[in-house]
Enzyme design. Sequence first.
Site, short mmCIF file in Angstrom:
data_model
loop_
_atom_site.label_atom_id
_atom_site.label_comp_id
_atom_site.label_asym_id
_atom_site.label_seq_id
_atom_site.Cartn_x
_atom_site.Cartn_y
_atom_site.Cartn_z
N ASN A 153 0.02 -2.02 -9.35
CA ASN A 153 -0.87 -1.17 -8.57
C ASN A 153 -0.16 0.00 -7.90
O ASN A 153 -0.78 0.99 -7.57
CB ASN A 153 -1.60 -2.01 -7.51
N GLN A 181 -5.91 -4.06 -11.78
CA GLN A 181 -5.79 -2.60 -11.98
C GLN A 181 -6.12 -2.18 -13.42
O GLN A 181 -6.12 -0.99 -13.71
CB GLN A 181 -4.38 -2.12 -11.62
N ALA A 202 -14.11 -6.18 -8.37
CA ALA A 202 -15.17 -5.19 -8.65
C ALA A 202 -14.88 -3.83 -8.03
O ALA A 202 -15.19 -2.79 -8.62
CB ALA A 202 -16.51 -5.71 -8.14
N CYS A 328 3.62 2.47 7.07
CA CYS A 328 2.34 2.45 7.76
C CYS A 328 1.18 2.12 6.83
O CYS A 328 0.21 1.51 7.24
CB CYS A 328 2.07 3.77 8.48
C1 LIG Z 1 -2.82 -5.69 -8.52
C2 LIG Z 1 -3.75 -6.17 -7.45
N1 LIG Z 1 -3.99 -7.48 -7.34
C3 LIG Z 1 -4.85 -7.96 -6.40
C4 LIG Z 1 -5.48 -7.13 -5.52
C5 LIG Z 1 -6.41 -7.71 -4.50
O1 LIG Z 1 -7.76 -7.44 -4.85
P1 LIG Z 1 -8.93 -7.53 -3.76
O2 LIG Z 1 -8.82 -6.33 -2.90
O3 LIG Z 1 -10.19 -7.56 -4.56
O4 LIG Z 1 -8.73 -8.81 -3.02
C6 LIG Z 1 -5.23 -5.75 -5.58
C7 LIG Z 1 -5.85 -4.83 -4.59
O5 LIG Z 1 -5.20 -3.98 -4.03
C8 LIG Z 1 -4.36 -5.25 -6.58
O6 LIG Z 1 -4.11 -3.95 -6.70
#
Ligand SMILES: Cc1ncc(COP(=O)(O)O)c(C=O)c1O
Length: 391
Positions: A153, A181, A202, A328
């Site tokens: 991400n 992602q 979602a 931050c």
């Molecule tokens: C790679 C990844 N895994 C898990 C999550 C967590 O997802 P959620 O915000 O739906 O709990 C995120 C969200 O930032 C993410 O980017």
Amino acid sequence: MGDIIYLDHAATTPLDPEVLDAMLPFMKEKFGSASAIYYSLGHEARDAVEEARVSVARLINAQPEEVYFTSGGSESDNWAVFGVAQAKASKGKHIITSKIEHHAVLEPCHWLEKQGWSVTYLPVDANGFIDVEELRSSITDQTILITIMHANNEIGTIEPVEEIGKIAKERGIHFHTDTVQTVGHIPVDVNSINCDSLAISAHKLYGPKGVGAMYISKGSRVEKLIRGGGQESSRRAGTHNVAGIVGLGKAVKLAEKQMAEEAEKTTRLRDALIAGVESRIQDVRLNGDRVKRLPNNVNFSFEAVEGESMILMMDQPNRICVSSGSACTSESLDPSHVLMALGLRHEQAHGSLRMTLGKDNTEAHIERVLDVLPGIVQRLREMSPLYSQSR
Ligand SMILES: Cc1ncc(COP(=O)(O)O)c(C=O)c1O
């Protein structure tokens, strides 16, 4: 969104208006419980939930009964780690993951370690790739779970999940992959990845927040997540979030139609943004791989510049929303664990800026960023004792 330029789609995406339209009736007149199937109001809700399940399954090439609705990516990742650990504890207590996973995977692993499990956190190379051979040699007869994300991400690097899935399958080890992602943005096929479970959220694909899904392949041993009523085949109890699930189903249907076009567009904008930054600003480092990269991800470290200051100056007065791997924005005092795993120095991790594109971004947005960013970096460097020292 007025004159805001939104470049933080990896954090969350705006709700697609068609998704909202599909959800609204289930927040108003179609309020029935999907479990109350003895009258038509309930039936309608149940049918809508099952339709969404079919849509999610189709997008990832799974069977509908292999899809379970959850509250989002974090819940699905937690379920995978704890659910497999509980179901397979008698077989072994070793898990393999990577240093750059989302906290939704890392934190459950840390907790299990405190309970006596052993966890291998695979390192990554300078572009963010795990070494498949190192993964292979980390497997022991105690290994019951491999959990490696599809794409990161922060830096957008796409991991070799097909190869990992093949190894896991050969060794009879559960393979979970965090596809938060990637689902809805690039093709995800559970059969070609050979995964036993995957996580979907979602709000990363123009759906609502607080809803997601978990794919669990038929026959995989994963302990129940929430005990209670019989919803989700008794594996994840609780009255369905019908409107949210309908929203996810609609978002997935739209993604199926729009994904290729969106990826083509964001790739073009991404590459223009990368080229523009590299030609206009000195002493920058592109974080993540140049090729095996999410179509919408741009992540740079700027020498001797604070990420927080860049974010604030992009926002005020420019109204450009971006993010950083610096303290931050990550709600902690530590720099991003992902950037540190690439081998960056603390200052480089603190000086990072992530811009993640979406389907509503345009060439004009990229031009605007390229107009304002060089001046911001220059001003901050003029104030920085670090930059003059490093010259
Ligand atoms: C790679 C990844 N895994 C898990 C999550 C967590 O997802 P959620 O915000 O739906 O709990 C995120 C969200 O930032 C993410 O980017």
